[in-house]
Write an enzyme that holds these catalytic residues in place. Structure first.
Site, PDB file in Angstrom:
ATOM      1  N   GLY A  89       0.809  -1.212   0.000  1.00  0.00           N
ATOM      2  CA  GLY A  89       0.000   0.000   0.000  1.00  0.00           C
ATOM      3  C   GLY A  89       0.842   1.261   0.000  1.00  0.00           C
ATOM      4  O   GLY A  89       0.363   2.358  -0.270  1.00  0.00           O
ATOM      5  N   ASP A 249       1.892 -11.206   7.398  1.00  0.00           N
ATOM      6  CA  ASP A 249       2.339 -10.457   6.204  1.00  0.00           C
ATOM      7  C   ASP A 249       3.733  -9.884   6.410  1.00  0.00           C
ATOM      8  O   ASP A 249       4.319  -9.315   5.488  1.00  0.00           O
ATOM      9  CB  ASP A 249       1.353  -9.332   5.862  1.00  0.00           C
ATOM     10  CG  ASP A 249       1.116  -8.389   7.026  1.00  0.00           C
ATOM     11  OD1 ASP A 249       0.743  -8.876   8.113  1.00  0.00           O
ATOM     12  OD2 ASP A 249       1.307  -7.176   6.866  1.00  0.00           O
TER      13      ASP A 249
END
Ligand code: AMP
Ligand code: MG
Length: 491
Positions: A89, A249
């Protein structure tokens, strides 16, 4: 000057793996630091990197020929809760380089602007977290711990809005890859088993080429990842490193440490130490790290289940058997590295108890983790007096019995005192990225635009094991008013 040459294998994977991203402008890119040594290792021309063209690449503005910037997709368990779509992101993978020794590395920009995975975030990074990652990742590398690295840092000239307006910056990160446990979870959860299978093949090819295309390559990959992760976390434990955000993650299939958000090295030892401002329950406390690593690997195992054949009962049994080996893998890695830290070269069955007792006293005395081991190295040479850190640390009388037991144990090894001490000095650092010095260097850079302390610190940390007179400032634990107990990831 020659620009970078790229070979981008990740974009050759199916387009379910990523989205292409276009470079975006920043107001006034300005170089903070380039890592010339790392550039050399990557066969990247450091002069080019520090040139306008290189800076423009590190700012994410203009891509050199051969770059093919993408944002990768992944999912992940964050603090135990599954998030089905995360992804880069605030990062873009510029491309991959191959060194003359045939190693492949990702060149990634962190803080380079919005991507399709920004989920409402601005895709930017304030200066503080960029400097923190630069300092700590390079410190880890020079400690000999597998990690992503920092190739350069630039200021964007733009402000980012967080708890006020802060200078924006971008880190150029180098990694063996950015494939996470969460990347596997993403495809598994969406039922895209074809992509999942391609991913596993890609991981085996890139990181575990010794595994051949046998029926069992999925299980073998899991075992290999487990071994690397177990060794990694054992090494963290033995330098007192608290990662802080061990979400799935943030765990790489390559076995490198990644994501230096709210991480810290422990000063006064406390097995419950937590630094992250968002980890209120202490999920990622120091003592929990091996267990969390195991938990994360179970998430990986679960993601692999769909591609382990039609006999689900057998597949589950195989995964469980593989996962059950983790405690032993971890313990073997831990013992191996701990033995060196205590100056031992042979194995005895009571060694573990000896180590546990030492940490018990360290924990109850809240003594400085790093200096305690360095002082032990001092006294391993036979003299109980002066040494590298005798002015900074002495063992209290509570250690007396333990030290005599340890000395007896050392004497049963067939090593000279000189060799033992050399071994201990080579594995017990004197200079670590102490949190109060990290914060001090960041604050002066953010508030005054002064990068001297940051640069000096990065330089000191290149030789963590080498005592140098005049550098006691970096070896000294924080005083009570300097102690940093909370770290903000600042994203
Ligand atoms: P991290 O805490 O760095 O592991 O990030 C978790 C997720 O949040 C990743 O998908 C990041 O890309 C995303 N993220 C973090 N900060 C930002 C930001 N400023 N803008 C957009 N996405 C972000
Ligand atoms: Mg992350």
């Amino acid at each position: 000057m020659r620009p970078i040459s790229f070979d981008n294998s990740y974009v050759r994977l199916p387009n379910t793996f990523y989205r292409r991203v276009s470079p975006s402008d920043v107001s006034k890119p300005e170089l903070i630091r380039v890592n010339r040594q790392l550039a050399d290792e990557l066969d990247i021309d450091a002069e080019w990197l520090a040139s306008d063209e290189g800076i423009s690449m590190m700012a994410g503005c203009e891509m050199p020929n051969g770059a093919d910037p993408i944002a990768a997709v992944y999912a992940g368990h964050q603090f135990g809760h599954y998030v089905p779509r995360l992804g880069d992101g605030r990062a873009m993978l510029v491309g991959e380089v191959i060194t003359s020794r045939h190693s492949r590395f990702d060149i990634q920009l962190k803080g380079s602007g919005p991507t399709p995975y920004s989920r409402g975030g601005d895709g930017r990074s304030p200066l503080g977290p960029v400097l923190r990652e630069y300092i700590v990742s390079e410190a880890m590398y020079h400690l000999g711990i597998p990690t992503t690295r920092s190739l350069g840092a630039i200021l964007t000239g733009d402000k980012v809005i967080r708890e006020g307006k802060l200078p924006g910056a971008i880190l150029t990160r180098v990694a063996r890859s950015h494939i996470r446990i969460g990347t596997h979870q993403y495809f598994a959860a969406y039922g895209d088993f074809e992509s999942l299978n391609s991913l596993v093949k890609y991981v085996v090819d890139r990181h575990y080429p010794e595994i051949n295309e046998s029926q069992e390559y999925v299980l073998e990959m899991l075992s290999s990842v487990m071994a690397r992760q177990a060794d990694l976390v054992a090494r963290w434990q033995l330098v007192g490193f608290v990662h802080g955000v061990m979400n799935t993650d943030n765990m790489m299939l390559s076995g490198e440490t990644v994501d230096y958000g709210p991480c810290a090295f422990i000063d006064g030892f406390d097995e419950h130490a937590v630094y992250s401002s968002i980890d209120r329950g202490g999920r990622y406390a120091y003592r929990n790290q091996p267990g969390i690593c195991h938990w994360n690997l179970a998430c990986l195992a679960q993601a692999l289940l769909p591609i382990l054949g039609d006999d689900k009962g057998k597949a589950l049994g195989d995964l469980e058997n593989t996962l059950s080996l983790f405690p032993d893998l971890y313990s073997r890695s831990y013992q191996k590295h701990a033995r060196k830290k205590f100056g031992l070269v042979t194995e005895e069955k009571d060694d573990d108890d000896l180590f546990v007792k030492f940490f018990g006293i360290l924990n109850s005395e809240k003594d400085d983790f790093t200096l305690a081991f360095r002082r032990l190295s001092d006294i391993s040479g036979g003299s109980d007096g002066v040494g590298n850190v005798s002015d900074l640390f002495q063992f209290s009388s509570r250690y007396r019995d333990w030290i005599s037991r340890w000395k007896d144990r050392c004497n049963r090894d067939d090593t000279s005192e000189k060799d033992r001490q050399a071994l201990m000095y080579s594995v017990n650092p004197i200079y670590i990225a102490r949190n109060h010095i990290v914060e001090g260097a960041i604050n002066i850079a953010v508030e005054e635009g002064e990068y001297g302390p940051f640069n000096d610190f990065v330089d000191v940390l290149k030789f963590p094991y080498l005592y140098r007179s005049g550098l006691d400032y970096y070896a000294t634990p924080p005083s009570d008013d300097q102690l940093v107990t909370r770290t903000f990831c600042g994203t």
